[in-house]
Design a protein around this motif. Structure first.
Motif, PDB file in Angstrom:
ATOM      1  N   PHE A 175     -10.447  15.354   9.326  1.00 58.63           N
ATOM      2  CA  PHE A 175     -10.274  14.638   8.059  1.00 58.63           C
ATOM      3  C   PHE A 175      -9.125  13.646   8.186  1.00 58.63           C
ATOM      4  CE2 PHE A 175      -8.356  14.261   3.806  1.00 58.63           C
ATOM      5  CZ  PHE A 175      -9.454  13.982   3.016  1.00 58.63           C
ATOM      6  N   ARG A 176      -8.034  14.099   8.771  1.00 54.09           N
ATOM      7  CA  ARG A 176      -6.855  13.263   8.966  1.00 54.09           C
ATOM      8  C   ARG A 176      -7.167  12.057   9.844  1.00 54.09           C
ATOM      9  NH1 ARG A 176      -1.138  13.294   9.535  1.00 54.09           N
ATOM     10  NH2 ARG A 176      -0.657  11.368  10.629  1.00 54.09           N
ATOM     11  N   MET A 177      -7.910  12.253  10.923  1.00 54.71           N
ATOM     12  CA  MET A 177      -8.257  11.150  11.814  1.00 54.71           C
ATOM     13  C   MET A 177      -9.121  10.113  11.096  1.00 54.71           C
ATOM     14  SD  MET A 177      -6.791  11.755  14.834  1.00 54.71           S
ATOM     15  CE  MET A 177      -5.401  12.142  13.747  1.00 54.71           C
ATOM     16  N   ARG A 178     -10.044  10.590  10.276  1.00 55.48           N
ATOM     17  CA  ARG A 178     -10.890   9.652   9.518  1.00 55.48           C
ATOM     18  C   ARG A 178     -10.048   8.844   8.531  1.00 55.48           C
ATOM     19  NH1 ARG A 178     -14.159  14.259   9.230  1.00 55.48           N
ATOM     20  NH2 ARG A 178     -13.847  14.523   6.979  1.00 55.48           N
ATOM     21  N   TYR A 179      -9.095   9.497   7.898  1.00 53.94           N
ATOM     22  CA  TYR A 179      -8.215   8.789   6.971  1.00 53.94           C
ATOM     23  C   TYR A 179      -7.404   7.731   7.705  1.00 53.94           C
ATOM     24  CZ  TYR A 179      -4.623   7.786   3.498  1.00 53.94           C
ATOM     25  OH  TYR A 179      -3.781   7.133   2.616  1.00 53.94           O
TER      26      TYR A 179
ATOM     27  N   LYS B 135      -2.678  24.909  12.820  1.00 51.89           N
ATOM     28  CA  LYS B 135      -3.735  24.958  13.837  1.00 51.89           C
ATOM     29  C   LYS B 135      -4.635  23.727  13.778  1.00 51.89           C
ATOM     30  CE  LYS B 135      -3.751  30.001  14.132  1.00 51.89           C
ATOM     31  NZ  LYS B 135      -4.557  31.238  14.094  1.00 51.89           N
ATOM     32  N   LEU B 136      -4.125  22.654  13.137  1.00 46.24           N
ATOM     33  CA  LEU B 136      -4.833  21.361  13.045  1.00 46.24           C
ATOM     34  C   LEU B 136      -6.224  21.523  12.442  1.00 46.24           C
ATOM     35  CD1 LEU B 136      -3.816  19.737  16.476  1.00 46.24           C
ATOM     36  CD2 LEU B 136      -2.608  19.650  14.284  1.00 46.24           C
ATOM     37  N   LYS B 137      -6.335  22.439  11.466  1.00 42.49           N
ATOM     38  CA  LYS B 137      -7.657  22.727  10.909  1.00 42.49           C
ATOM     39  C   LYS B 137      -8.221  21.556  10.098  1.00 42.49           C
ATOM     40  CE  LYS B 137      -5.932  25.202   6.799  1.00 42.49           C
ATOM     41  NZ  LYS B 137      -5.921  26.518   6.106  1.00 42.49           N
TER      42      LYS B 137
ATOM     43  N   ILE C  63       0.858  -1.184   0.000  1.00 42.80           N
ATOM     44  CA  ILE C  63       0.000   0.000   0.000  1.00 42.80           C
ATOM     45  C   ILE C  63       0.892   1.230   0.000  1.00 42.80           C
ATOM     46  CG2 ILE C  63      -1.822   1.263   1.197  1.00 42.80           C
ATOM     47  CD1 ILE C  63      -2.473  -1.364   2.695  1.00 42.80           C
ATOM     48  N   ASN C  64       0.676   2.110  -0.962  1.00 44.16           N
ATOM     49  CA  ASN C  64       1.395   3.379  -1.044  1.00 44.16           C
ATOM     50  C   ASN C  64       0.439   4.476  -0.596  1.00 44.16           C
ATOM     51  OD1 ASN C  64       3.058   5.536  -1.730  1.00 44.16           O
ATOM     52  ND2 ASN C  64       2.662   5.368  -3.927  1.00 44.16           N
ATOM     53  N   SER C  65       0.806   5.194   0.471  1.00 45.84           N
ATOM     54  CA  SER C  65      -0.095   6.191   1.057  1.00 45.84           C
ATOM     55  C   SER C  65       0.561   7.568   1.153  1.00 45.84           C
ATOM     56  CB  SER C  65      -0.526   5.764   2.465  1.00 45.84           C
ATOM     57  OG  SER C  65      -1.207   6.820   3.127  1.00 45.84           O
ATOM     58  N   TYR C  66      -0.184   8.584   0.750  1.00 49.81           N
ATOM     59  CA  TYR C  66       0.179   9.966   1.059  1.00 49.81           C
ATOM     60  C   TYR C  66      -0.861  10.460   2.061  1.00 49.81           C
ATOM     61  CZ  TYR C  66       1.049  14.971   0.522  1.00 49.81           C
ATOM     62  OH  TYR C  66       1.315  16.298   0.775  1.00 49.81           O
ATOM     63  N   THR C  67      -0.535  10.318   3.330  1.00 53.51           N
ATOM     64  CA  THR C  67      -1.471  10.637   4.409  1.00 53.51           C
ATOM     65  C   THR C  67      -1.692  12.143   4.497  1.00 53.51           C
ATOM     66  OG1 THR C  67      -0.814   8.657   5.638  1.00 53.51           O
ATOM     67  CG2 THR C  67      -1.813  10.456   6.907  1.00 53.51           C
TER      68      THR C  67
END
Length: 253
Positions: free
Chosen positions: A118-122, A112-114, A102-106
């Motif tokens: 979205f990041r947590m869901r990913y 400010k963690l705006k 798996i190749n991921s670009y997280t």
């Protein structure tokens, strides 16, 4: 078998900086890249002996992943089956007889963690996908995961605490991934080594080696015997990231 992963921060840009020469010198069996920043038809790469698989973001000049491989895969899967992530071209999977790659670009959680939600869901979606695949055969995740897991993984942990890439939330998600049956291959082999894979373009960060280790090869526990060597190739330039390497023990080698 040699695997390379590299966030090139724009494939068209890095091609102007000896990418093809570096690519040929590394002579990887599978070469994964992140942040291609292009659309279909915007580049033509002459890489003899390699099959090329691209997954593009819908937004022009943004995100995107690709894998160049000598080894023909059994199957290619674009995305995670979730539109909000797949529209950004962040994940591509190749299935081989002995493992999934798996190749991921997280996603970066942004100042400010705006974009942290979205990041947590990913992170959750990717982890669940990896767990599911690992019930079939070993899983290898590579890419820019946009998190320095522990204080050893960045030059200035105190001043960066709660910043994107070193927030408690992102670090906890990476811990959760490892606890669900996965190995940080570099840290397993080099528990005390300080080596970075990304440097800001500001403040002479690379010259001063004020970096972060945010690029990884993560391997499922049932693939631990595949891990032969892992390294960070921080003498290679062309991007704000450097390539990372994983060497595998595979059948016939």
């Amino acid at each position: 078998m040699k695997l390379i992963s590299w966030n090139v921060n724009g494939l068209r840009a890095v091609v102007k900086k000896d990418f093809v020469e570096t690519f040929n010198n590394l002579d990887a069996d599978i070469f994964s890249i992140q942040e291609t920043k292009l659309q279909e038809g915007q580049i033509g790469l002459d890489l003899p002996g390699y099959q090329q698989y691209f997954f593009y973001a819908k937004k022009k000049g943004y995100s995107g992943t690709a894998i160049f491989t000598k080894k023909e895969p059994i199957k290619i899967t674009e995305g995670l089956g979730i539109d909000e992530f797949d529209d950004e071209g962040r994940t591509i999977t190749l299935e081989y007889p002995d493992f999934y790659l798996i190749n991921s670009y997280t996603p970066n959680s942004q100042p400010k963690l705006k974009r942290i939600d979205f990041r947590m869901r990913y992170d959750d979606a990717l982890r669940n996908y990896m767990i599911e695949l690992s019930t079939d055969k070993p899983v290898i995740l590579c890419g820019d995961l946009n998190v320095a897991h522990e204080e050893i993984d960045l030059k200035n942990p105190q001043t960066n605490h709660k910043n994107p890439g070193f927030s408690d939330q992102e670090r906890e998600k990476f811990t959760e991934l490892l606890n669900s049956g996965f190995i940080d291959s570099f840290r397993m082999l080099h528990p005390d080594e300080i080596k970075y894979s990304w440097w800001s373009y500001r403040f002479n960060a690379r010259k001063n080696n004020a970096g972060w280790r945010i690029d990884y090869f993560v391997v499922s526990n049932n693939g631990q015997s595949l891990i032969k060597n892992a390294d960070i190739l921080n003498d290679i330039y062309g991007s704000d990231h450097c390539p990372i390497e994983l060497d595998l023990n595979t059948k016939g080698e």
